[in-house]
Design a protein around this motif. Structure first.
Motif, PDB file in Angstrom:
ATOM      1  N   ILE A   1      66.898  -2.085  37.507  1.00  0.00           N
ATOM      2  CA  ILE A   1      68.174  -1.382  37.670  1.00  0.00           C
ATOM      3  C   ILE A   1      68.012   0.096  37.346  1.00  0.00           C
ATOM      4  O   ILE A   1      68.527   0.971  38.059  1.00  0.00           O
ATOM      5  N   PHE A   2      67.280   0.399  36.278  1.00  0.00           N
ATOM      6  CA  PHE A   2      67.057   1.790  35.889  1.00  0.00           C
ATOM      7  C   PHE A   2      66.311   2.547  36.984  1.00  0.00           C
ATOM      8  O   PHE A   2      66.722   3.640  37.393  1.00  0.00           O
TER       9      PHE A   2
ATOM     10  N   ALA B   1      65.992   1.766  40.135  1.00  0.00           N
ATOM     11  CA  ALA B   1      66.737   1.814  41.395  1.00  0.00           C
ATOM     12  C   ALA B   1      67.853   2.849  41.339  1.00  0.00           C
ATOM     13  O   ALA B   1      68.029   3.646  42.275  1.00  0.00           O
ATOM     14  N   VAL B   2      68.604   2.865  40.250  1.00  0.00           N
ATOM     15  CA  VAL B   2      69.755   3.771  40.148  1.00  0.00           C
ATOM     16  C   VAL B   2      69.300   5.221  39.991  1.00  0.00           C
ATOM     17  O   VAL B   2      69.669   6.100  40.780  1.00  0.00           O
ATOM     18  N   PHE B   3      68.491   5.474  38.971  1.00  0.00           N
ATOM     19  CA  PHE B   3      68.083   6.859  38.705  1.00  0.00           C
ATOM     20  C   PHE B   3      67.039   7.342  39.723  1.00  0.00           C
ATOM     21  O   PHE B   3      67.003   8.527  40.057  1.00  0.00           O
TER      22      PHE B   3
ATOM     23  N   THR C   1      67.021   6.457  42.900  1.00  0.00           N
ATOM     24  CA  THR C   1      67.806   6.804  44.081  1.00  0.00           C
ATOM     25  C   THR C   1      68.500   8.147  43.884  1.00  0.00           C
ATOM     26  O   THR C   1      68.580   8.959  44.826  1.00  0.00           O
ATOM     27  N   LEU C   2      68.993   8.399  42.688  1.00  0.00           N
ATOM     28  CA  LEU C   2      69.639   9.687  42.405  1.00  0.00           C
ATOM     29  C   LEU C   2      68.650  10.839  42.573  1.00  0.00           C
ATOM     30  O   LEU C   2      68.967  11.857  43.211  1.00  0.00           O
TER      31      LEU C   2
ATOM     32  N   THR D   1      71.332   6.643  51.047  1.00  0.00           N
ATOM     33  CA  THR D   1      71.358   6.119  49.681  1.00  0.00           C
ATOM     34  C   THR D   1      70.984   4.642  49.661  1.00  0.00           C
ATOM     35  O   THR D   1      70.215   4.193  48.804  1.00  0.00           O
TER      36      THR D   1
ATOM     37  N   PHE E   1      67.886   2.971  47.811  1.00  0.00           N
ATOM     38  CA  PHE E   1      68.169   1.975  46.776  1.00  0.00           C
ATOM     39  C   PHE E   1      67.425   0.671  47.052  1.00  0.00           C
ATOM     40  O   PHE E   1      66.815   0.081  46.140  1.00  0.00           O
TER      41      PHE E   1
ATOM     42  N   ARG F   1      63.724   1.221  46.419  1.00  0.00           N
ATOM     43  CA  ARG F   1      63.450   1.258  44.981  1.00  0.00           C
ATOM     44  C   ARG F   1      63.564  -0.129  44.359  1.00  0.00           C
ATOM     45  O   ARG F   1      62.779  -0.498  43.486  1.00  0.00           O
ATOM     46  N   TRP F   2      64.556  -0.886  44.792  1.00  0.00           N
ATOM     47  CA  TRP F   2      64.777  -2.216  44.220  1.00  0.00           C
ATOM     48  C   TRP F   2      63.615  -3.158  44.540  1.00  0.00           C
ATOM     49  O   TRP F   2      63.211  -3.966  43.708  1.00  0.00           O
TER      50      TRP F   2
END
Length: 289
Positions: free
Chosen positions: A77-78, A80-82, A84-85, A198, A202, A205-206
């Motif tokens: 989750i970390f 994937a979220v950061f 992607t940002l 995005t 995401f 990354r996931w």
């Protein structure tokens, strides 16, 4: 207008072909789901094909009870979220100036950007680069690892080029800077393209595991996909050396399937909310106005 016999046959063939394609595409995921909830021995003997056999949650309980699973899940989750940002920020900052015809050296820079789609240094030089930058066993290394996808940069650049120049000229007459124009004009007008890109980042990354497997040796930093890879490829899950694959309780296959279901669940939940942006985001960005 009535269709000819040939058109009807062609239409029927297309329908059958698309149904077959849908079945071939979705059946593997369907099989994983029904196998995860079926009796382990039925899965091991091949009795599960189209419908689940029995109902068993022992594999899910085993997976959920593993502490390392949730550590890896949190890492995923970390990243994937950061990740992607980071990717979106770099992609936007790269696509916006490339969309400006007034930028000096635009064609040359675009050429070098496009060249990365066909040429790369190779796996070993890239690994050595991360090693020399002291990014091994580092969350920062995973966030920066292949943070920008050239295709997404070009897609967003083309989308930005479709924004009328008159809007930018009007904003400049009012004293707006390029940063203000980007954040208050281009980004609000590009929601569909941004949502599409995005989602691309995401999902990538996931699902990423290869470079995470190479760059991370600390088991407390690895994402869920690295652990899943160990289950599938190595057919073992001995992170805590406390897992007993007993034929009376579960099998290795059901452990794998239960882990896959838990891993893909967020994507299955998120996709329907983003899917409506896909066609508009890709088609509008792919047509030069």
């Amino acid at each position: 207008m009535s269709r000819t016999t040939g058109e009807k046959i062609f239409g029927a063939f297309n329908v059958l072909f698309m149904l077959l394609l849908v079945f071939v595409t979705l059946y593997p995921l369907y099989y994983v789901i029904i196998s995860a909830f079926s009796e382990p021995m039925a899965v091991a003997t091949g009795a599960v094909t189209l419908l689940p056999v029995g109902f068993e949650l022992a594999s899910f309980n085993k997976v959920i009870g593993m502490e390392n699973i949730w550590t890896a899940y949190g890492n995923t989750i970390f990243y994937a979220v950061f990740g992607t940002l980071v990717s979106m920020v770099l992609t936007i900052l790269g696509a916006y100036p490339l969309s400006k015809r007034r930028m000096k050296g635009r064609k040359v820079i675009t050429f070098f950007v496009l060249a990365t789609m066909w040429f790369s240094a190779g796996m070993i030089p890239v690994y050595q680069n991360f090693q020399n930058l002291h990014l091994l066993d580092s969350r920062l290394g995973i966030l920066l690892c292949f943070a920008v996808d050239t295709f997404n940069v070009i897609l967003l650049r083309t989308f930005f080029e479709n924004v009328p120049d008159s809007m930018e000229e009007s904003a400049k007459m009012d004293g707006a800077s390029d940063w203000v124009i980007l954040t208050r004009i281009y980004l609000p007008l590009s929601v569909s393209a941004l949502a599409t890109i995005t989602m691309y980042y995401f999902v990538a990354r996931w699902n990423a595991y290869f470079w995470s497997m190479l760059l991370l040796k600390d088991q407390s930093l690895v994402p869920l996909q690295v652990l899943l890879k160990k289950l599938i490829v190595e057919v073992s899950y001995n992170v805590n050396e406390a897992i007993d694959f007993s034929a009376n309780v579960m099998t290795e296959q059901t452990i794998v399937y239960a882990t896959i279901v838990i891993a893909v669940l967020p994507m299955l939940v998120l996709y329907p909310f983003i899917q409506r942006f896909f066609v508009k985001g890709i088609m509008v960005g792919a047509i030069k106005g």
